[in-house]
Design an enzyme around this catalytic site. Structure first.
Site: not given
Length: 241
Positions: A46, A108, A134, A139
Site C-alpha cells: 500500500t 513472479y 506475508y 497477488r
C-alpha cells in the site's frame, strides 16, 4: 508479539514530481498516533515501495522510526522476488531500528516450498529485527503452505505472518500447528473478525488509513469479549470500504 490489534498499511504521500512528501507523512503518522492505531506498516504494498528507490525507502523508514519514537511499533516492508537483494535491504532496514520487518513471498518466480523456505531463512539471517512473513497468493501466485510455515516458525527471529489468503481454512490449519506465541495477522479487511475468531492477533489494514479508530475498536471489542459489537462493526465496516 509485535502488536495486537490494528496496524495500518500506511500510504506514502508523494509530490507531483514523485518525491516523497515527508511533511505530509509526518502528519499521517501523527493522525494514527492520535486515533488508536496499534502499529504502523511503512513501505509495504500500500505504501508503493515497488515504485521507490532504495535510498527513498531507507529514508522513509528512518523518518518513521524517528517520528514514531517507539510510541507504537513500526514494521518496515523489505521484500521482493530477489533473495539476495531482499536480504541486503533487510540488513540495511533493520539497522535503522524498526520494531519488525515485513517480508512478502517472492512474486513472479513461482518458487517451490523449499525455495520459499530458503528465501525467508536467508532474509531472516540478514535481519537484526524480528520478521513477519506475508503470504498473499492472489497477488504473487505463491502461497506459504502450512508445513513450510511451521518450519519457518522454528527460526528464532521469524515471529509472525500476515495472512492475506482470505481462506479461513488456511488460517485454521496454521493456527493448529504454529506455536502459541507465533502471531497471525489478518491481511484482508473484509474478514478481520472471522480471522480473529480463528485466533488471529489483529489485522494489517488498508482501510485503517481512513478508518483508524474504527479498525482499532473493532479488534478491541473482540478482545474484550464483546463479540456482538465486533461483529456489528465488521458488517458496518464492509459498507464503508
Amino acid at each position: 508479539m509485535i502488536f495486537r490489534g490494528s496496524a495500518v498499511a500506511l500510504i506514502t504521500p508523494f509530490f507531483e514530481d514523485g518525491a516523497v512528501d515527508f511533511e505530509s507523512l509526518g502528519k499521517l503518522i501523527q493522525y494514527h498516533l492520535q486515533n488508536k492505531t496499534d502499529a504502523i506498516v511503512a513501505i509495504g504494498t500500500t505504501g508503493e515501495a515497488i515504485t521507490m528507490t532504495e535510498e527513498e525507502r531507507l529514508a522513509v523508514i528512518k523518518f518513521c522510526v524517528e517520528k514514531i519514537n517507539h510510541k507504537i511499533p513500526l514494521i518496515a516492508g523489505v521484500g521482493n522476488n530477489d533473495t539476495g537483494e531482499s536480504a541486503d535491504f533487510a540488513k540495511k532496514a533493520s539497522a535503522l531500528n524498526p520494531d519488525a520487518i515485513l517480508v512478502i513471498t517472492p512474486y513472479y518466480n513461482k518458487c517451490n516450498q523449499e525455495g520459499l523456505y530458503r528465501h525467508f531463512k536467508t532474509i531472516a539471517e540478514a535481519s537484526t529485527a524480528p520478521v513477519i512473513l506475508y503470504t498473499v497468493p492472489s497477488r504473487t501466485t505463491v502461497e506459504i503452505q502450512p508445513q513450510t510455515l511451521k518450519r519457518l516458525a522454528e527460526i528464532n527471529n521469524i515471529v509472525g505472518i500476515k495472512d492475506a489468503t482470505g481462506n479461513l481454512g488456511y488460517t485454521a490449519k496454521i493456527k493448529n500447528i504454529l506455536p502459541d506465541d507465533f502471531a497471525i495477522y489478518c491481511g484482508n479487511d473484509d474478514v478481520t473478525v472471522p480471522m480473529l475468531s480463528m485466533g488471529a492477533d489483529g489485522v494489517i489494514s488498508v482501510s485503517a488509513n481512513i478508518l483508524p479508530n474504527e479498525t482499532h475498536e473493532m479488534c478491541q471489542a473482540f478482545f474484550d469479549a464483546d463479540i456482538e459489537k465486533s461483529r456489528q462493526m465488521q458488517l458496518k465496516y464492509l459498507d464503508m470500504i
